[in-house]
Design an enzyme around this catalytic site. Structure first.
Site, PDB file in Angstrom:
ATOM      1  N   TYR A 104       1.116  -1.274  -0.036  1.00  0.00           N
ATOM      2  CA  TYR A 104      -0.042  -0.076  -0.073  1.00  0.00           C
ATOM      3  C   TYR A 104       0.814   1.104   0.018  1.00  0.00           C
ATOM      4  CZ  TYR A 104      -3.084   3.670   1.403  1.00  0.00           C
ATOM      5  OH  TYR A 104      -3.785   4.702   1.641  1.00  0.00           O
ATOM      6  N   HIS A 112      -3.190  16.162  -2.248  1.00  0.00           N
ATOM      7  CA  HIS A 112      -3.477  16.278  -0.918  1.00  0.00           C
ATOM      8  C   HIS A 112      -3.441  17.809  -0.232  1.00  0.00           C
ATOM      9  CE1 HIS A 112      -4.101  12.071  -1.445  1.00  0.00           C
ATOM     10  NE2 HIS A 112      -4.403  11.805  -0.128  1.00  0.00           N
ATOM     11  N   ASN A 142       1.034  11.019   6.648  1.00  0.00           N
ATOM     12  CA  ASN A 142       0.146  10.029   7.318  1.00  0.00           C
ATOM     13  C   ASN A 142       0.348  10.080   8.769  1.00  0.00           C
ATOM     14  OD1 ASN A 142      -2.083   8.054   7.256  1.00  0.00           O
ATOM     15  ND2 ASN A 142      -0.952   6.613   5.846  1.00  0.00           N
ATOM     16  N   TYR A 183     -21.201  28.961  45.505  1.00  0.00           N
ATOM     17  CA  TYR A 183     -20.545  27.817  45.109  1.00  0.00           C
ATOM     18  C   TYR A 183     -19.152  28.300  44.400  1.00  0.00           C
ATOM     19  CZ  TYR A 183     -24.408  24.194  45.901  1.00  0.00           C
ATOM     20  OH  TYR A 183     -25.238  23.502  46.269  1.00  0.00           O
ATOM     21  N   GLU A 232     -12.382   5.422   4.212  1.00  0.00           N
ATOM     22  CA  GLU A 232     -12.202   5.977   5.520  1.00  0.00           C
ATOM     23  C   GLU A 232     -13.735   6.410   6.037  1.00  0.00           C
ATOM     24  OE1 GLU A 232      -9.556   9.293   4.477  1.00  0.00           O
ATOM     25  OE2 GLU A 232      -8.031   7.525   3.692  1.00  0.00           O
TER      26      GLU A 232
END
Length: 516
Positions: A59, A89, A202, A287, A421
């Site tokens: 891959y 990308h 990646n 508080y 994905e």
């Protein structure tokens, strides 16, 4: 705060520390590969080189990416495959992210490659570190990462600069073509070989970088929140009895104990607290005062948990596929951003709560019905003057935004890549909103600091204790005290700078010792 580095950081292939990342990202400290890391990278690159020359499908080496993993790539086109991956990308949009984020992301990617599990040659990490040392930072658009196979688009924009394409910010802050900046710095663009384009993108390094920077900032802000809470407690004539160790130890939450101890030390020897120690008709405080260590402490415990997640990531080889020590190359899911995405969401929730309780204390100080003798909005001529009224409006607006941003991003998966994905982490979005929450918290605490300081001045002739008095003096060195209305925004900005620089905390610790 992490110790400031003065020497070059060496990437050994083992872990790095949060302080290393901050030093590179914020202070420009250079880094280099160690001999061990260089040898590990060369070994894994040789393994992938042999596979790239064979007919065995791997891959990202001899196949396409994502849903194109079944597409065979002939040997003569595999360098083109890596270059095309980076170009395609690098598809981000929107304004550029902060340079410190880009620098953290680049350094962390080099750190992961240095482990020798990605198959990248040493020259890839060397070139990344050379850009960082030269102050050449890729321009990375904000939108593009889903934290799916890591931060693909942001890291691709970084990878584009390594091959001499795209845009970078030069050392002077100008946006220039990457090729020109590299040439001016004497840095040779790289030609990507087997899997190196994939190895560059990646990873979850953008998410992790933003998380580490947030951890660094919140380590300061959570301690500062104890200081502002103590100042408000005095200003509102609150008691320190609820912070006593014998009460706190009944609920053994570590962060609560640390915060309560800080509050007790900050309020020790306070003439204001002593002035109503006896014969006070009030049985207990609201508080927002009494439960300050419970809220601030829970945030500290969240910080500690998230630091553990980040520490594990700093020891992790994040890539796909990976080269194993025995020479096998296997696909895995270690690039998925879920661990860091959930951590970012959790930390944003904690920081939002620290801001929310601070705003409630501010509101009480400005309201004469609940402030036990303070003038309306901390001005002595209310009506003509509005005092600090609008400071609380600004603070409330940021608290409201933090509440919206505390909604998790990591539960909002949206599938991509033709359903290959089909579950993504949304970690980049979680980290981006965490950065906004941290910035808002810094400003929220600055507003409480400003209001509490003025309220303490208005309690004269009573004076605060040594710890809170030191904080008040630090504020007054930059921000004037009570008086007629004046342009407030610059004073709030000055107070924010005091918080951000750590000057308030430093003043306190100089007076009473280090806080927990």
């Amino acid at each position: 705060m992490a110790a400031m580095h003065t020497a070059t950081i060496e990437l050994t292939g083992d872990r790095v520390e949060r302080g290393d990342v901050v030093a590179v990202a914020r202070h420009g400290v250079p880094a280099r590969l160690s001999a061990e890391a260089r040898a590990a990278m060369e070994e894994s690159a040789a393994i992938l080189g042999r596979l790239a020359a064979s007919d065995e499908p791997v891959y990202g080496v001899s196949t396409g990416f994502g849903s194109l993993a079944g597409t065979w790539i002939p040997a003569e086109r595999r360098e083109e495959l890596q270059r095309s991956l980076i170009r395609s990308h690098a598809a981000g949009m929107g304004p550029p992210v902060e340079r410190e984020v880009v620098r953290a992301m680049m350094f962390l990617r080099a750190r992961s490659l240095a482990m020798g599990r990605s198959g990248a040659r040493p020259v890839v990490a060397d070139t990344m570190l050379a850009l960082l040392a030269a102050g050449i930072d890729p321009v990375v658009p904000e939108h593009g990462s889903l934290g799916a196979s890591g931060d693909l688009a942001p890291l691709a924009h970084c990878g584009l600069a390594l091959i001499g394409e795209g845009e970078v910010c030069d050392p002077g802050g100008e946006r220039v073509p990457a090729g020109d900046a590299l040439a001016a710095a004497g840095i040779e663009p790289i030609t990507l070989t087997a899997k190196e384009g994939l190895a560059l993108i990646n990873g979850t390094d953008g998410i992790l970088g933003m998380l580490l920077l947030a951890l660094e900032d919140l380590a300061l802000l959570f301690r500062t929140a104890d200081v502002t809470a103590a100042m408000s407690t005095e200003a509102l004539l609150g008691t320190d009895r609820a912070f006593a160790p014998e009460l706190v130890t009944m609920r053994p939450q570590p962060g609560q104990a640390l915060s309560a101890a800080n509050l007790a030390r900050l309020l020790a020897e306070s003439p204001i607290v002593a002035s109503h120690r006896h014969d006070d008709p009030r049985v207990q405080d609201a508080y927002s005062i009494r439960c300050a260590p419970q809220v601030n402490g829970a945030a500290r415990d969240t910080w500690k948990h998230v630091e553990g997640v980040a520490s594990a990531e700093l020891r992790s080889a994040i890539d796909n596929p990976v080269v194993l020590p025995d020479g096998r190359v296997e696909s895995c899911g270690n690039f998925h951003g879920a661990p860091v995405a959930l951590a970012c969401d959790f930390l944003a929730m904690a920081a939002a709560e620290v801001g929310a309780i601070a705003e409630r204390r501010t509101d009480r100080m400005l309201d004469p019905a609940r402030s036990y003798g303070l003038p309306p909005f901390l001005t002595e001529d209310a009506g003509v003057n509005s005092g600090l009224m609008l400071a609380q409006y600004t603070q409330a607006a940021m608290v409201a935004e933090n509440r919206r941003l505390a909604v998790p991003a990591s539960t909002d998966s949206l599938p991509t890549s033709a359903m290959q994905e089909d579950h993504v982490s949304m970690g980049w979005g979680a980290a981006r909103k965490l950065r906004t929450v941290v910035g808002n918290l810094r400003r929220i605490l600055a507003v409480e600091l400003t209001c509490a300081a003025r309220a303490l001045d208005l309690r004269a002739p009573l004076v605060p204790g040594p710890g809170t008095a030191a904080a008040l003096a630090a504020v007054r060195a930059a921000v004037p005290g009570p008086g007629p209305d004046r342009h407030l925004a610059p004073e709030l900005a000055d107070a924010e700078a005091l918080v951000a620089s750590g000057a308030v905390l430093e003043a306190v610790e100089s007076a009473i010792g280090a806080l927990e």
